[in-house]
Design an enzyme around this catalytic site. Structure first.
Site, PDB file in Angstrom:
ATOM      1  CD  GLU A   1      -7.006   1.288  -3.158  1.00 12.90           C
ATOM      2  OE1 GLU A   1      -6.928   0.364  -2.308  1.00 12.90           O
ATOM      3  OE2 GLU A   1      -6.538   2.416  -2.975  1.00 12.90           O
ATOM      4  NE  ARG A   2      -5.892  -7.245  -4.231  1.00 14.14           N
ATOM      5  CZ  ARG A   2      -4.759  -7.956  -4.197  1.00 14.14           C
ATOM      6  NH1 ARG A   2      -4.656  -9.112  -4.845  1.00 14.14           N
ATOM      7  NH2 ARG A   2      -3.696  -7.494  -3.554  1.00 14.14           N
TER       8      ARG A   2
ATOM      9  CG  HIS B   1      -1.901  -1.817  -9.572  1.00 13.90           C
ATOM     10  ND1 HIS B   1      -2.790  -0.915  -9.046  1.00 13.90           N
ATOM     11  CD2 HIS B   1      -1.066  -2.172  -8.557  1.00 13.90           C
ATOM     12  CE1 HIS B   1      -2.493  -0.707  -7.774  1.00 13.90           C
ATOM     13  NE2 HIS B   1      -1.453  -1.455  -7.450  1.00 13.90           N
TER      14      HIS B   1
ATOM     15  CB  CYS C   1      -0.904  -0.001   1.235  1.00 12.97           C
ATOM     16  SG  CYS C   1      -1.948   1.463   1.347  1.00 12.97           S
ATOM     17  N   GLY C   2       0.886   1.959  -1.094  1.00 19.57           N
ATOM     18  CA  GLY C   2       1.838   3.064  -1.260  1.00 19.57           C
ATOM     19  C   GLY C   2       1.513   4.255  -0.374  1.00 19.57           C
ATOM     20  CG  ASN C   3      -1.791   6.841  -1.124  1.00 18.81           C
ATOM     21  OD1 ASN C   3      -0.975   7.650  -1.570  1.00 18.81           O
ATOM     22  ND2 ASN C   3      -2.847   6.450  -1.809  1.00 18.81           N
TER      23      ASN C   3
ATOM     24  CB  THR D   1       0.410   0.241  -5.329  1.00 19.06           C
ATOM     25  OG1 THR D   1      -0.981   0.094  -4.967  1.00 19.06           O
ATOM     26  CG2 THR D   1       1.292  -0.046  -4.129  1.00 19.06           C
ATOM     27  N   GLY D   2      -1.270   2.270  -7.244  1.00 13.89           N
ATOM     28  CA  GLY D   2      -1.969   2.489  -8.514  1.00 13.89           C
ATOM     29  C   GLY D   2      -1.337   3.615  -9.309  1.00 13.89           C
TER      30      GLY D   2
ATOM     31  CG  ASN E   1      -5.489  -2.864  -6.586  1.00 10.90           C
ATOM     32  OD1 ASN E   1      -6.265  -2.565  -5.687  1.00 10.90           O
ATOM     33  ND2 ASN E   1      -4.445  -3.686  -6.404  1.00 10.90           N
TER      34      ASN E   1
ATOM     35  CB  CYS F   1      -4.692   3.833  -5.585  1.00 12.15           C
ATOM     36  SG  CYS F   1      -4.000   2.168  -5.510  1.00 12.15           S
TER      37      CYS F   1
HETATM   38  N1  LIG Z   1      -6.474  -2.311  -2.420  1.00 13.75           N
HETATM   39  C1  LIG Z   1      -5.049  -2.642  -2.632  1.00 13.75           C
HETATM   40  C2  LIG Z   1      -4.223  -2.359  -1.355  1.00 13.75           C
HETATM   41  C3  LIG Z   1      -4.119  -0.855  -1.037  1.00 13.75           C
HETATM   42  C4  LIG Z   1      -3.420  -0.091  -2.115  1.00 13.75           C
HETATM   43  C5  LIG Z   1      -3.571   1.432  -2.076  1.00 13.75           C
HETATM   44  N2  LIG Z   1      -4.362   1.981  -1.018  1.00 13.75           N
HETATM   45  C6  LIG Z   1      -2.220   2.125  -2.184  1.00 13.75           C
HETATM   46  O1  LIG Z   1      -2.068   3.262  -1.700  1.00 13.75           O
HETATM   47  O2  LIG Z   1      -1.303   1.534  -2.831  1.00 13.75           O
HETATM   48  C7  LIG Z   1      -4.935  -4.136  -2.988  1.00 13.75           C
HETATM   49  O3  LIG Z   1      -5.808  -4.912  -2.589  1.00 13.75           O
HETATM   50  O4  LIG Z   1      -3.943  -4.494  -3.656  1.00 13.75           O
END
Ligand SMILES: N[C@H](CCC[C@H](N)C(=O)O)C(=O)O
Length: 283
Positions: free
Chosen positions: A217-218, A168, A75-77, A228-229, A199, A226
């Site tokens: 997001e997943r 992603h 989770c990047g954030n 990582t997004g 995602n 997001c």
């Molecule tokens: N929902 C994402 C995890 C959180 C990613 C997102 N909040 C971020 O900041 O990267 C997953 O199931 O892969």
């Protein structure tokens, strides 16, 4: 049981952060769901658990749970909030720390101006969990990347697949505001091509140094940002020839800066991280 927590947010992606450095915390999915529930609990997109690392040279361990209770890889954030948390709670006095997740080691740097830069590790491109040949669909090469046609709502959506530790699927759209994020997002998340789900990113290229991005997001659904997004979208745009090596990403909840020098290099993310309030909840 009373549980202390810290509510934090990074570009509007919000978190409940739990300190498990003093005593182990075996977070159960039901507890993660309760903490993430915006009516019956605190409310958050993800729950982050802070632990000391047992690995030599690594400072902390970072566990991430979506608000549906499933534990995920990255989770990047949350990583930016993590480094602010450990500083504000006196768990370290080092501006740069190493943190291990389920499948990566991150380097986090708290800048003098309060922004946080995260070395997110390298992107991985072996995400196609189900061979596409079952439907005769084949990828279209563009730049140094591949766009995979996936049938959604009766027509082929071209996806670029990237893993930042978590999966992603990124597509380019003309306008994120009118993109079918809430209808197409869950169909992509649960598409048969992605047994571990995915995602779903919707990227509008403003120019070679700026994109607008929405991510379904997943598990958590659409979030205001997001991390990582944002990394996955910029990596995709660079590989496909649409973006340069440093990109400002405008999400609905705030702006991130992503830099990537290409394959073999890590993705660097810079952005905000703030504590909203401290609290206790009776579980
Ligand atoms: N929902 C994402 C995890 C959180 C990613 C997102 N909040 C971020 O900041 O990267 C997953 O199931 O892969």
């Amino acid at each position: 049981m009373r549980l202390k927590f810290t509510k934090m947010q990074g570009a509007g992606n919000d978190f409940v952060v739990l300190d498990a450095t003093q005593a182990p915390l075996d977070l159960q999915p039901e507890t993660a769901r309760r903490l993430g529930d915006r009516r019956f609990g605190v409310g958050a997109d993800q729950i982050l658990v802070v632990e000391r690392s047992r690995t030599p040279g690594i400072d902390f361990r970072y566990r991430i749970f979506n608000n549906t209770g499933d534990e995920v890889e990255h989770c990047g954030n949350g990583a930016r909030c993590f480094v602010r948390y450990v500083h504000e709670h006196g768990l370290t006095d080092r501006a740069s720390i190493k943190v291990e997740t389920m499948n990566r080691v991150l380097e986090l740097h708290l800048q003098p101006d309060g922004r946080v830069t995260v070395d997110m590790g390298e992107p991985v491109f072996d995400l196609l969990q189900v061979p596409f040949d079952s439907t005769g669909l084949t990828p279209r090469a563009e730049g140094h990347g591949q766009l995979w046609p996936v049938e959604v709502q009766g027509h082929a959506v071209e996806l670029h697949m990237v893993s930042m530790g978590n999966p992603h699927a990124v597509q380019r759209v003309a306008d994120v505001d009118s993109a079918p994020v809430l209808t197409q997002g869950p169909l992509i998340e649960h598409h048969l091509r992605f047994p571990a789900r995915v995602n779903a990113g919707f990227m509008q290229v403003v120019n070679r140094g700026r994109i607008r991005l929405r991510v379904y997001e997943r598990s958590a659904g659409e979030t205001l940002a997001c991390g990582t997004g944002a990394c996955a979208a910029v990596v995709s745009g660079i590989l496909l020839g649409w973006l340069d090596g440093r990109v400002d990403v405008e999400a609905r909840g705030g702006s991130l800066t992503i830099e990537w020098a290409g394959p073999g290099h890590p993705v660097l993310m810079t952005g905000p991280a703030q504590t909203v309030f401290e609290g206790e909840i009776e579980l």
